[in-house]
Design a protein around this motif. Sequence first.
Motif, mmCIF file in Angstrom:
data_model
loop_
_atom_site.group_PDB
_atom_site.id
_atom_site.type_symbol
_atom_site.label_atom_id
_atom_site.label_comp_id
_atom_site.label_asym_id
_atom_site.label_seq_id
_atom_site.Cartn_x
_atom_site.Cartn_y
_atom_site.Cartn_z
ATOM 1 N N ILE A 102 45.084 37.851 51.144
ATOM 2 C CA ILE A 102 45.110 38.560 52.352
ATOM 3 C C ILE A 102 44.889 37.583 53.415
ATOM 4 O O ILE A 102 45.643 37.712 54.589
ATOM 5 C CB ILE A 102 43.787 39.337 52.455
ATOM 6 N N HIS A 103 44.303 36.392 53.336
ATOM 7 C CA HIS A 103 44.244 35.309 54.208
ATOM 8 C C HIS A 103 45.472 34.635 54.621
ATOM 9 O O HIS A 103 45.705 33.980 55.674
ATOM 10 C CB HIS A 103 42.987 34.217 53.891
ATOM 11 N N GLN A 104 46.519 34.549 53.447
ATOM 12 C CA GLN A 104 47.641 34.164 53.766
ATOM 13 C C GLN A 104 48.886 35.044 54.640
ATOM 14 O O GLN A 104 49.766 34.594 55.233
ATOM 15 C CB GLN A 104 48.482 34.013 52.240
ATOM 16 N N ARG A 105 48.131 36.361 55.020
ATOM 17 C CA ARG A 105 48.788 37.034 55.828
ATOM 18 C C ARG A 105 48.673 36.779 57.207
ATOM 19 O O ARG A 105 47.406 36.238 57.600
ATOM 20 C CB ARG A 105 48.581 38.540 55.328
ATOM 21 N N THR A 106 49.587 37.128 57.981
ATOM 22 C CA THR A 106 49.089 36.805 59.497
ATOM 23 C C THR A 106 48.634 38.070 60.100
ATOM 24 O O THR A 106 49.142 39.238 60.318
ATOM 25 C CB THR A 106 50.439 36.392 60.231
ATOM 26 N N PRO A 107 47.044 37.842 60.501
ATOM 27 C CA PRO A 107 46.589 39.106 61.255
ATOM 28 C C PRO A 107 47.031 39.247 62.654
ATOM 29 O O PRO A 107 47.484 38.573 63.362
ATOM 30 C CB PRO A 107 45.210 38.679 61.323
ATOM 31 N N GLY A 108 47.322 40.616 62.921
ATOM 32 C CA GLY A 108 47.672 41.271 64.211
ATOM 33 C C GLY A 108 46.594 41.565 65.134
ATOM 34 O O GLY A 108 45.387 41.601 64.544
ATOM 35 N N ASP A 109 46.992 42.093 66.137
ATOM 36 C CA ASP A 109 45.789 42.686 66.931
ATOM 37 C C ASP A 109 45.267 43.972 66.479
ATOM 38 O O ASP A 109 44.048 44.399 66.639
ATOM 39 C CB ASP A 109 46.422 43.162 68.268
ATOM 40 N N THR A 110 45.950 44.835 65.622
ATOM 41 C CA THR A 110 45.690 46.108 64.785
ATOM 42 C C THR A 110 45.909 45.757 63.181
ATOM 43 O O THR A 110 46.734 45.342 62.971
ATOM 44 C CB THR A 110 46.760 47.135 65.408
ATOM 45 N N LEU A 111 44.552 46.191 62.650
ATOM 46 C CA LEU A 111 44.572 46.148 61.301
ATOM 47 C C LEU A 111 44.549 47.544 60.555
ATOM 48 O O LEU A 111 44.093 48.435 61.242
ATOM 49 C CB LEU A 111 43.155 45.248 60.835
ATOM 50 N N ARG A 112 45.387 47.598 59.528
ATOM 51 C CA ARG A 112 45.450 48.795 58.791
ATOM 52 C C ARG A 112 45.086 48.307 57.176
ATOM 53 O O ARG A 112 45.735 47.481 56.751
ATOM 54 C CB ARG A 112 46.755 49.151 58.777
ATOM 55 N N PHE A 113 44.000 49.267 56.752
ATOM 56 C CA PHE A 113 43.958 49.185 55.310
ATOM 57 C C PHE A 113 43.690 50.462 54.821
ATOM 58 O O PHE A 113 43.166 51.362 55.354
ATOM 59 C CB PHE A 113 42.823 48.050 54.978
ATOM 60 N N ILE A 114 43.766 50.706 53.344
ATOM 61 C CA ILE A 114 43.283 51.932 52.587
ATOM 62 C C ILE A 114 42.020 51.671 51.981
ATOM 63 O O ILE A 114 41.838 50.530 51.294
ATOM 64 C CB ILE A 114 44.583 52.292 51.663
ATOM 65 N N PHE A 115 41.220 52.888 52.035
ATOM 66 C CA PHE A 115 40.067 52.962 51.323
ATOM 67 C C PHE A 115 40.108 53.980 50.262
ATOM 68 O O PHE A 115 40.201 55.458 50.902
ATOM 69 C CB PHE A 115 38.815 53.121 52.421
ATOM 70 N N MET A 116 40.106 53.796 48.973
ATOM 71 C CA MET A 116 40.241 54.560 48.010
ATOM 72 C C MET A 116 39.184 54.393 46.891
ATOM 73 O O MET A 116 38.484 53.226 46.958
ATOM 74 C CB MET A 116 41.560 54.703 47.416
ATOM 75 N N GLY A 117 39.120 55.362 45.908
ATOM 76 C CA GLY A 117 38.012 54.794 44.882
ATOM 77 C C GLY A 117 37.989 56.122 43.687
ATOM 78 O O GLY A 117 38.583 56.896 43.910
ATOM 79 N N ASP A 118 36.750 55.798 42.958
ATOM 80 C CA ASP A 118 36.797 56.580 41.830
ATOM 81 C C ASP A 118 37.801 56.969 40.910
ATOM 82 O O ASP A 118 38.190 58.134 40.720
ATOM 83 C CB ASP A 118 35.906 58.055 42.517
ATOM 84 N N THR A 119 38.385 55.721 40.440
ATOM 85 C CA THR A 119 39.483 56.001 39.503
ATOM 86 C C THR A 119 39.064 56.711 38.308
ATOM 87 O O THR A 119 39.779 57.698 37.567
ATOM 88 C CB THR A 119 40.228 54.607 39.411
#
Length: 274
Positions: A53-70
Motif C-alpha cells: 500500500i505504501h508503494q502506491r501514490t496517495p491522492g487527495d481522495t482515498l478509496r477502499f473496500i470494507f468487506m468481511g465474514d467470509t
Amino acid sequence: MQKNSNKSFVIHIILLFLVAASFSCEGIFQFNPNQITLKESEKNLNAKNVEQIHQRTPGDTLRFIFMGDTQRWYDESSDFIKSANAQPGVDFVVHAGDISDFGLSTEFKWINKIMQKLEVPYVTVVGNHDLVANGPIVYEQMYGPMDYAFEFGNNKFIFINTNSREYQFNGLVPNLPWLQSELRDNPDNKNAIIMAHAPPFDSDFDPKLQAKFTDMLAQDPNVRFTLYGHQHTFKDGEYYNDGVHYYVTTSMGERGYLLVTSWNDGYKVERITY
C-alpha cells in the motif's frame, strides 16, 4: 499366488499415496485438523500488504473496500473478487474478520488464496470465529498482531480486536490504552479511521468497556466514522448521538460490502451488492 501378489502390490501403492498426501502441505489429509503449516509467502501478510500500500501514490481522495465474514462462503467470496476488481480507483481492501469459521489453518489458507486474486493489497482485522481453537496462533502467524495501525495519505487506519466474549469479558479486549495511544499519536491530525469486527453495540463487545470506547472516539475530532463486520447485515447510524457515525458491513453470504471514499473535508460510504 500371482493374484495375491498383485492384490498386495495394489494395496501397498494405495497406502503410499495416502501417506504422501497426508504429508503434503496442500494435501487433502491431515493427521490433526488443528495442524498449522504455513509457507513463508503466507506469513505476516498484513505487514507485507501494508508495504505494498505504501508503494502506491496517495491522492487527495482515498478509496477502499470494507468487506468481511467470509467463513465458509468460498464461492461468494470468489464472486466478491470479481466485483471488487471492477471498482475503479480502489487503493486496498480491508477484511473485517471471521476469515475462518472454525479457526483452522486450512480455512485461512483457502480464503487467502481467494483474496490473492485481488488487483490491490488487502489487510485484515481479527474476527471472533478466528479466535476459535488454534485460530489465534494461525492469525498471528499468518497476518500479524491483532492490534495495529498504519498511515496512508491524509488518513490513519487503526485496526483493533473487539471480540471481548472470546476473552470472557476480562476487561482487556478491546485494548483501550493502546487505542488511546494510537489516537494521540496523530500530530498531523489525519483522518482517524477505526476498524474492528464486533461493534460496541453488539453483545459480544464487553459492556463494561462500551462507554469508554465510544467516548474515546467521540472526544477525538479526527474520528468521523468507524467500520465493523460481525452482524451479517448492513447497518449504519450515529448510535450514541456524539458525532461519530458507525457503519456495519454485511457478510459474503449476503453478497455485499462497503465502498468507502475519504477526503480531507468529507467521506462517503456506499453499500454494494453483487
